[in-house]
Write a protein that holds these residues in place. Structure first.
Motif, PDB file in Angstrom:
ATOM      1  N   SER A 261      91.793   1.451  30.448  1.00  0.00           N
ATOM      2  CA  SER A 261      93.187   1.009  30.481  1.00  0.00           C
ATOM      3  C   SER A 261      93.357  -0.209  31.394  1.00  0.00           C
ATOM      4  CB  SER A 261      94.083   2.157  30.965  1.00  0.00           C
ATOM      5  OG  SER A 261      95.429   1.737  31.068  1.00  0.00           O
ATOM      6  N   LEU A 262      92.700  -0.170  32.539  1.00  0.00           N
ATOM      7  CA  LEU A 262      92.765  -1.303  33.466  1.00  0.00           C
ATOM      8  C   LEU A 262      92.150  -2.545  32.830  1.00  0.00           C
ATOM      9  CD1 LEU A 262      93.337  -2.557  36.217  1.00  0.00           C
ATOM     10  CD2 LEU A 262      91.206  -1.526  37.062  1.00  0.00           C
ATOM     11  N   ALA A 263      91.009  -2.379  32.199  1.00  0.00           N
ATOM     12  CA  ALA A 263      90.336  -3.511  31.568  1.00  0.00           C
ATOM     13  C   ALA A 263      91.181  -4.109  30.450  1.00  0.00           C
ATOM     14  CB  ALA A 263      88.980  -3.067  31.024  1.00  0.00           C
ATOM     15  N   GLU A 264      91.819  -3.263  29.664  1.00  0.00           N
ATOM     16  CA  GLU A 264      92.657  -3.752  28.573  1.00  0.00           C
ATOM     17  C   GLU A 264      93.849  -4.535  29.109  1.00  0.00           C
ATOM     18  OE1 GLU A 264      93.501  -0.143  26.520  1.00  0.00           O
ATOM     19  OE2 GLU A 264      91.637  -0.207  25.320  1.00  0.00           O
ATOM     20  N   GLY A 265      94.449  -4.038  30.189  1.00  0.00           N
ATOM     21  CA  GLY A 265      95.569  -4.750  30.782  1.00  0.00           C
ATOM     22  C   GLY A 265      95.153  -6.090  31.358  1.00  0.00           C
ATOM     23  N   LEU A 266      94.034  -6.119  32.044  1.00  0.00           N
ATOM     24  CA  LEU A 266      93.556  -7.362  32.659  1.00  0.00           C
ATOM     25  C   LEU A 266      93.129  -8.383  31.612  1.00  0.00           C
ATOM     26  CD1 LEU A 266      91.389  -5.825  35.545  1.00  0.00           C
ATOM     27  CD2 LEU A 266      93.618  -6.934  35.783  1.00  0.00           C
ATOM     28  N   SER A 267      92.584  -7.907  30.503  1.00  0.00           N
ATOM     29  CA  SER A 267      92.077  -8.819  29.470  1.00  0.00           C
ATOM     30  C   SER A 267      93.188  -9.628  28.809  1.00  0.00           C
ATOM     31  CB  SER A 267      91.315  -8.028  28.402  1.00  0.00           C
ATOM     32  OG  SER A 267      92.199  -7.233  27.633  1.00  0.00           O
ATOM     33  N   GLN A 268      94.423  -9.192  28.949  1.00  0.00           N
ATOM     34  CA  GLN A 268      95.544  -9.884  28.330  1.00  0.00           C
ATOM     35  C   GLN A 268      96.151 -10.945  29.232  1.00  0.00           C
ATOM     36  OE1 GLN A 268      98.337  -6.937  26.817  1.00  0.00           O
ATOM     37  NE2 GLN A 268      96.646  -5.584  26.222  1.00  0.00           N
ATOM     38  N   ASP A 270      96.092 -14.527  31.105  1.00  0.00           N
ATOM     39  CA  ASP A 270      95.484 -15.846  30.980  1.00  0.00           C
ATOM     40  C   ASP A 270      94.644 -16.162  32.212  1.00  0.00           C
ATOM     41  OD1 ASP A 270      96.680 -16.259  28.555  1.00  0.00           O
ATOM     42  OD2 ASP A 270      98.380 -17.408  29.362  1.00  0.00           O
ATOM     43  N   GLY A 271      93.443 -16.682  31.977  1.00  0.00           N
ATOM     44  CA  GLY A 271      92.566 -17.057  33.078  1.00  0.00           C
ATOM     45  C   GLY A 271      91.605 -15.967  33.496  1.00  0.00           C
ATOM     46  N   ILE A 272      91.772 -14.769  32.939  1.00  0.00           N
ATOM     47  CA  ILE A 272      90.898 -13.640  33.257  1.00  0.00           C
ATOM     48  C   ILE A 272      89.959 -13.376  32.091  1.00  0.00           C
ATOM     49  CG2 ILE A 272      90.820 -11.150  33.724  1.00  0.00           C
ATOM     50  CD1 ILE A 272      91.859 -12.852  36.055  1.00  0.00           C
ATOM     51  N   ASP A 273      88.684 -13.182  32.389  1.00  0.00           N
ATOM     52  CA  ASP A 273      87.704 -12.910  31.348  1.00  0.00           C
ATOM     53  C   ASP A 273      87.060 -11.541  31.591  1.00  0.00           C
ATOM     54  OD1 ASP A 273      87.816 -15.368  29.836  1.00  0.00           O
ATOM     55  OD2 ASP A 273      86.936 -16.324  31.594  1.00  0.00           O
ATOM     56  N   ILE A 274      87.199 -10.674  30.597  1.00  0.00           N
ATOM     57  CA  ILE A 274      86.596  -9.339  30.633  1.00  0.00           C
ATOM     58  C   ILE A 274      86.064  -9.023  29.241  1.00  0.00           C
ATOM     59  CG2 ILE A 274      87.080  -6.864  30.782  1.00  0.00           C
ATOM     60  CD1 ILE A 274      89.022  -7.397  32.982  1.00  0.00           C
ATOM     61  N   GLU A 275      84.843  -8.501  29.180  1.00  0.00           N
ATOM     62  CA  GLU A 275      84.298  -8.008  27.922  1.00  0.00           C
ATOM     63  C   GLU A 275      84.682  -6.531  27.808  1.00  0.00           C
ATOM     64  OE1 GLU A 275      80.146  -8.719  27.312  1.00  0.00           O
ATOM     65  OE2 GLU A 275      80.237 -10.688  28.282  1.00  0.00           O
ATOM     66  N   LEU A 276      85.647  -6.258  26.970  1.00  0.00           N
ATOM     67  CA  LEU A 276      86.140  -4.881  26.868  1.00  0.00           C
ATOM     68  C   LEU A 276      85.053  -3.910  26.431  1.00  0.00           C
ATOM     69  CD1 LEU A 276      89.709  -5.305  25.320  1.00  0.00           C
ATOM     70  CD2 LEU A 276      89.108  -4.600  27.637  1.00  0.00           C
ATOM     71  N   ASP A 277      84.170  -4.361  25.573  1.00  0.00           N
ATOM     72  CA  ASP A 277      83.105  -3.473  25.095  1.00  0.00           C
ATOM     73  C   ASP A 277      82.127  -3.103  26.208  1.00  0.00           C
ATOM     74  OD1 ASP A 277      84.178  -3.495  22.585  1.00  0.00           O
ATOM     75  OD2 ASP A 277      82.794  -4.994  21.777  1.00  0.00           O
ATOM     76  N   SER A 278      82.130  -3.874  27.297  1.00  0.00           N
ATOM     77  CA  SER A 278      81.201  -3.596  28.399  1.00  0.00           C
ATOM     78  C   SER A 278      81.701  -2.487  29.317  1.00  0.00           C
ATOM     79  CB  SER A 278      80.978  -4.867  29.227  1.00  0.00           C
ATOM     80  OG  SER A 278      82.130  -5.188  29.997  1.00  0.00           O
ATOM     81  N   VAL A 337      97.301  -8.726  39.619  1.00  0.00           N
ATOM     82  CA  VAL A 337      96.419  -9.769  39.098  1.00  0.00           C
ATOM     83  C   VAL A 337      97.235 -10.799  38.323  1.00  0.00           C
ATOM     84  CG1 VAL A 337      94.527 -10.256  37.503  1.00  0.00           C
ATOM     85  CG2 VAL A 337      94.388  -8.289  39.051  1.00  0.00           C
ATOM     86  N   LYS A 338      98.198 -10.320  37.566  1.00  0.00           N
ATOM     87  CA  LYS A 338      99.038 -11.226  36.773  1.00  0.00           C
ATOM     88  C   LYS A 338      99.826 -12.159  37.695  1.00  0.00           C
ATOM     89  CE  LYS A 338     100.889  -9.298  33.257  1.00  0.00           C
ATOM     90  NZ  LYS A 338     101.764  -8.470  32.390  1.00  0.00           N
ATOM     91  N   SER A 339     100.356 -11.647  38.778  1.00  0.00           N
ATOM     92  CA  SER A 339     101.114 -12.459  39.721  1.00  0.00           C
ATOM     93  C   SER A 339     100.243 -13.538  40.348  1.00  0.00           C
ATOM     94  CB  SER A 339     101.723 -11.580  40.819  1.00  0.00           C
ATOM     95  OG  SER A 339     102.662 -10.678  40.286  1.00  0.00           O
ATOM     96  N   ILE A 340      99.026 -13.183  40.715  1.00  0.00           N
ATOM     97  CA  ILE A 340      98.117 -14.144  41.332  1.00  0.00           C
ATOM     98  C   ILE A 340      97.724 -15.240  40.338  1.00  0.00           C
ATOM     99  CG2 ILE A 340      95.842 -14.446  42.387  1.00  0.00           C
ATOM    100  CD1 ILE A 340      96.119 -11.533  43.423  1.00  0.00           C
ATOM    101  N   THR A 341      97.395 -14.837  39.127  1.00  0.00           N
ATOM    102  CA  THR A 341      96.971 -15.825  38.130  1.00  0.00           C
ATOM    103  C   THR A 341      98.125 -16.761  37.730  1.00  0.00           C
ATOM    104  OG1 THR A 341      97.389 -14.236  36.340  1.00  0.00           O
ATOM    105  CG2 THR A 341      95.156 -14.363  37.212  1.00  0.00           C
ATOM    106  N   ASN A 342      99.327 -16.231  37.707  1.00  0.00           N
ATOM    107  CA  ASN A 342     100.491 -17.076  37.362  1.00  0.00           C
ATOM    108  C   ASN A 342     100.655 -18.213  38.369  1.00  0.00           C
ATOM    109  OD1 ASN A 342     101.120 -15.633  35.078  1.00  0.00           O
ATOM    110  ND2 ASN A 342     102.686 -14.366  36.064  1.00  0.00           N
ATOM    111  N   SER A 343     100.281 -17.970  39.600  1.00  0.00           N
ATOM    112  CA  SER A 343     100.418 -19.009  40.626  1.00  0.00           C
ATOM    113  C   SER A 343      99.295 -20.048  40.543  1.00  0.00           C
ATOM    114  CB  SER A 343     100.409 -18.376  42.013  1.00  0.00           C
ATOM    115  OG  SER A 343      99.141 -17.794  42.307  1.00  0.00           O
TER     116      SER A 343
END
Length: 345
Positions: A261-268, A270-278, A337-343
């Protein structure tokens, strides 16, 4: 309280563990007189389908004891290049065991069989003796990836061909078994010895078990003593380990759900890269190299939101879910994470 996603080692003992510790029947374990440790070791051996087990103070101690038991000074040990035994155990292979590491680049923690075969030394006076193959399941550096049973069986067959023992660093073995939906015995049967931790997702305050044949464990017991691992009334700790093995394995699937669930949220974001299958167990690796800041800076900013994480490289951040993490914590971590990346964007 911060949301602590640094590691599953931050888990606290349950109330039942604390009660068991307080009421534990104890004795001197060096004399083998501690009934609680004796029971813990028997439970561990039975659980993994091995003849005997040995309580050790940590996973690192268990791994080093195993290497010492199998090898002689000047031997060579085959390991994946980012394996915990090689990468994170302060050079114990060379400084304690006096052996040379033959590291091989793996894929998701899996050493290619062809490369492993080539690494096994022939009988030549110029070469060290290849004496041990070490595997790690789950493979922490690759993000808690699981070695498939088919791969473990292939390595096992190769090891029998060359009469080499296999030691499995199974610090998170039960996470691997949970991911594959198999009994831990199905994984342990492809290794001559296994080390697993009580103090990670199983939530015990400390300790690991080393399991193998009776003869192996007898020799390992002496190496444990040499490394300062001979303890006295250790049943106080062992009692929590018994609760961990009896009650905490089945709940690991919750940690895996939270990790996904955390990985799916982070993968959406912008600027964050996660391989969900991993994301196969309870570890998530997040790449931030597109954000223009390094992992240390990002982690410092996460702390401002009450989120704790660890660096796994200059632009790679690791999150680990565990019993202390809730659905609400996952949502808060994603928002931070979203707040940090937005900045940054």
């Amino acid at each position: 309280m911060p949301i602590d996603l640094r590691s599953d080692t931050v888990t606290m003992p349950t109330e039942k563990m604390r009660d068991a510790m307080r009421n534990a029947e104890v004795g001197d374990d060096v004399y083998r007189d501690d009934p609680t440790i004796n029971r813990l070791e028997q439970i561990a051996a039975d659980l993994l389908g091995k003849e005997a087990a040995l309580f050790v103070t940590s996973g690192t101690q268990g791994n080093q004891v195993a290497v010492l038991t199998y090898t002689q000074r000047g031997d060579e040990v085959i390991l994946e290049e980012n394996s915990h035994i090689y990468y994170y155990e302060t050079g114990g292979l060379s400084t304690i065991a006096g052996v040379q590491a033959k590291t091989i680049k793996g894929v998701n923690g899996q050493i290619p069989l062809s490369e492993m075969r080539k690494a096994i030394r022939g009988n030549d006076i110029h070469f060290p003796r290849t004496s041990l193959i070490c595997l790690e399941n789950t493979h922490a550096f690759s993000g808690g990836r699981v070695l498939p049973l088919s791969y473990m069986e292939e390595v096992y067959q190769l090891s029998r061909e060359f009469q080499l023992p296999i030691h499995l660093d199974g610090a998170r073995l039960f996470n691997a078994a949970t991911s594959l939906n198999v009994h831990p015995k199905e994984m342990a049967k492809y290794a001559d010895s296994v080390q697993f931790c009580l103090s990670k997702g199983l939530s015990a305050p400390m300790g690991s078990l080393l399991v193998g044949t009776k003869e192996f464990i007898e020799r390992a017991r002496k190496w444990r003593k040499m490394l300062g691992g001979g303890t006295r009334q250790a049943g106080i700790i062992g009692a929590a380990g018994i609760v961990a093995l009896e009650e905490m394995i089945d709940r690991l699937k919750e940690d895996h759900i939270h990790a996904k669930s955390l990985a799916e949220g982070l993968s959406q974001i912008d600027g964050i890269d996660i391989e969900l299958d991993s994301v196969e167990t309870n570890i998530i690796m997040m790449d931030i190299d597109r954000l223009g800041m390094d992992s240390r800076e990002f982690i410092d900013q996460l702390k401002q939101f009450g989120i704790l994480a660890t660096s796994s490289g200059p632009y790679r951040i690791r999150f680990v879910t565990h019993r202390g993490i809730t659905n609400d914590d996952v949502e808060k971590a994603v928002e931070a994470v979203k707040s940090i990346t937005n900045s940054c964007i």
